[in-house]
Design an enzyme around this catalytic site. Structure first.
Site, short mmCIF file in Angstrom:
data_model
loop_
_atom_site.label_atom_id
_atom_site.label_comp_id
_atom_site.label_asym_id
_atom_site.label_seq_id
_atom_site.Cartn_x
_atom_site.Cartn_y
_atom_site.Cartn_z
N ARG A 184 41.74 48.69 37.37
CA ARG A 184 41.60 48.80 35.91
C ARG A 184 40.09 48.86 36.02
O ARG A 184 39.38 49.47 35.00
CB ARG A 184 41.99 47.51 35.12
CG ARG A 184 43.64 47.65 35.39
CD ARG A 184 44.37 46.74 34.49
NE ARG A 184 43.73 47.07 32.95
CZ ARG A 184 43.56 46.17 32.12
NH1 ARG A 184 43.93 45.04 32.38
NH2 ARG A 184 43.11 46.80 30.82
N HIS A 243 39.35 37.96 25.38
CA HIS A 243 40.19 37.90 26.51
C HIS A 243 39.53 38.28 27.76
O HIS A 243 40.09 38.44 28.69
CB HIS A 243 41.33 39.03 26.28
CG HIS A 243 42.44 38.69 25.20
ND1 HIS A 243 43.35 39.51 24.71
CD2 HIS A 243 42.37 37.63 24.50
CE1 HIS A 243 44.18 38.76 23.95
NE2 HIS A 243 43.70 37.62 23.78
N CYS A 302 31.28 34.02 46.16
CA CYS A 302 30.40 33.87 44.92
C CYS A 302 29.00 33.79 45.24
O CYS A 302 28.49 33.36 46.13
CB CYS A 302 30.84 32.46 44.36
SG CYS A 302 29.87 31.97 42.95
#
Ligand code: APR
Length: 263
Positions: free
Chosen positions: A82, A137, A164
């Site tokens: 996406r 969201h 991270c």
């Protein structure tokens, strides 16, 4: 409330007294809630229309905390795809019109303010030039570390093993609000909703809460729903305009600019 079709143009419903001309002097603080429908004309699939994302993927496989715990690689892959899609799309006339209204507000040529709350995780509002967009969201281009809570801008692919950048631990997850999680920025959203004069929902099916209940939080503000087809919550708005966001949003913005133009 009257939902119907105007004669002559079956795509455009016109209320007998359109909200933005009813009391134009009152329309100063506008809150816009956008959903997947505003990005549809840019080429991003919606969730619940025929052939939408949820017709091809099960929510419980890719968009819940349990899915992330069970198969994190699948969840990362789903959001990688996406995120990659964002490179092939561009903002459309609806995103651009909202950005122009905000720009006119900043420049002082339009005497109102516009707060954009979006359920969308794409970046098309920002790429059109909008500022301070509230992404309730989350965002595709952000990853959150579940170990140190740092957020990192990310445009490429990630895996559950990606470290991270802040703490080095392989604990990144998509910065997306999954089903069962609490939407972001609810305090700012409530403040904006309870003080606005006009609430406009654009391209949202009204099936996901709390966004679906925003129309009930706006006090005596005027409420307008723009959608290609009546949604679950259309009847709760003062007015519904049926048609494509890319056509109806620029039209709305032109009307607002004319009503509040500052010479
Ligand atoms: N113009 C206007 N409206 C449109 C257009 C268009 N070009 N194309 C589609 N729509 C409308 C559809 O009629 C539908 O009502 O957009 C709406 C899209 O609904 P959903 O797919 O349910 O998207 P949304 O309401 O944003 O979903 C809310 O659900 O899965 C979650 O987190 C996800 O943010 C998403 C939330």
């Amino acid at each position: 409330m009257w939902v119907g079709l105007a004669t002559g143009d079956p795509r455009h419903h016109l209320r007998r007294t359109p909200v933005t001309t009813r009391r134009p002097e009152r329309v100063k603080r506008i809150v816009v809630l956008t959903g997947a429908g505003i990005s549809q004309e840019s080429g991003l699939e919606t969730f619940r229309d025929a052939n939408g994302l949820w017709a091809h993927h099960r929510i419980e496989d890719v968009c819940t905390p349990e899915a992330l715990a069970r198969d994190p690689a699948l969840v990362h892959r789903f959001y990688n795809l996406r995120r990659a899609q964002l490179r092939d799309v561009a903002p459309n006339a609806a995103h651009q019109a909202l950005a122009e209204l905000q720009a006119a507000s900043r420049a002082g040529t339009w005497a109102g303010t516009v707060t954009i709350i979006t359920q969308n995780v794409d970046d098309l509002h920002e790429r059109a030039g909008s500022t301070d967009v509230i992404h309730m969201h989350g965002r595709l281009n952000s990853m959150r570390c579940t170990a140190c809570e740092a957020r990192h801008e990310t445009t490429g692919d990630t895996t559950p093993a990606t470290p991270c950048p802040s703490c080095g631990r392989p604990a990144l997850r998509p910065d997306i609000v999954f089903f069962g999680e609490i939407p972001l920025h609810m305090e700012a959203i409530t403040a904006a909703l309870t003080t606005c004069d006009l609430f406009v929902a654009i391209g949202t099916s009204g099936q996901v809460y709390p966004a679906a209940a925003f129309v009930d939080l706006v006090g005596d503000a005027q409420t307008l729903d723009i959608n290609i087809a009546p949604s679950e919550i259309s009847t709760r708005f003062d007015e519904t305009r049926l048609g494509a966001a890319g056509t109806l949003v620029p039209r709305l913005v032109r009307a607002l600019m004319e009503a509040q133009h500052v010479a």
